[in-house]
Design a protein around this motif. Structure first.
Motif: not given
Length: 180
Positions: A9-10, A12-13, A1
């Protein structure tokens, strides 16, 4: 995170090029300064005019850096500690103890950071006080040339809504050269 876009946010995102290291990863990799973070992160270089951290440190991300070598010049690769802006690049090169995570965002960050982050930014997040339990950690390292390093923290909850978290770090040594 990560919080590169001012919200959790993650990794990866997130729509930007970012690398993140948790405090546990930093301890496992023996990351003690910003120079060590650069060694563990792609596309970032830290050059010191002197051997010690903080003295005329130059940070370059993706080949973009500040060509002016004065300590008072604001850097193109900015650094923040708990979202507090560190004016000079040398201020970003400190002993990294009691850090929850570090995020290295590559590329222009002016819209997110609100500052002249044309190369990118280093974002340090320290461990927050916790009301869950009393905890602490300490370590001492002794090495060649009279080097003695120590670091530690103590977290003490005082009530269900208030806690105290204190941390320290030292790094002392006689150096590699004898003066006459």
């Amino acid at each position: 995170v990560v919080t590169a876009n001012r919200r959790e946010q993650n990794l990866q995102n997130v729509g930007i090029s970012i690398s993140a290291l948790s405090g546990e990863q930093m301890r496992d990799l023996n990351v003690n300064t910003a120079l060590d973070i650069a060694n563990a992160t792609p596309n970032i270089e830290i050059v010191r005019s002197y051997a010690a951290p903080g003295f005329n440190t130059q940070i370059t991300i993706r080949g973009v850096g500040q060509p002016d070598f004065q300590d008072t010049t604001e850097a193109t690769a900015t650094a923040y500690v708990d979202e507090f802006y560190m004016i000079g690049a040398g201020q970003a090169d400190f002993l990294s103890f009691d850090i929850a995570r570090v995020e290295v965002a590559r590329g222009p960050q002016g819209t997110v950071q609100g500052r002249n982050s044309t190369a990118g930014s280093l974002n340090y997040y320290t461990n927050r006080p916790s009301t869950a339990e009393t905890s602490g950690r300490g370590s001492i390292t002794i090495a060649e040339h009279g080097t003695v390093r120590s670091e530690g923290y103590l977290n003490v909850p005082l009530s269900s809504d208030f806690a105290v978290h204190a941390a320290f770090s030292t790094d002392n040594g006689t150096g590699y050269c004898d003066t006459v």
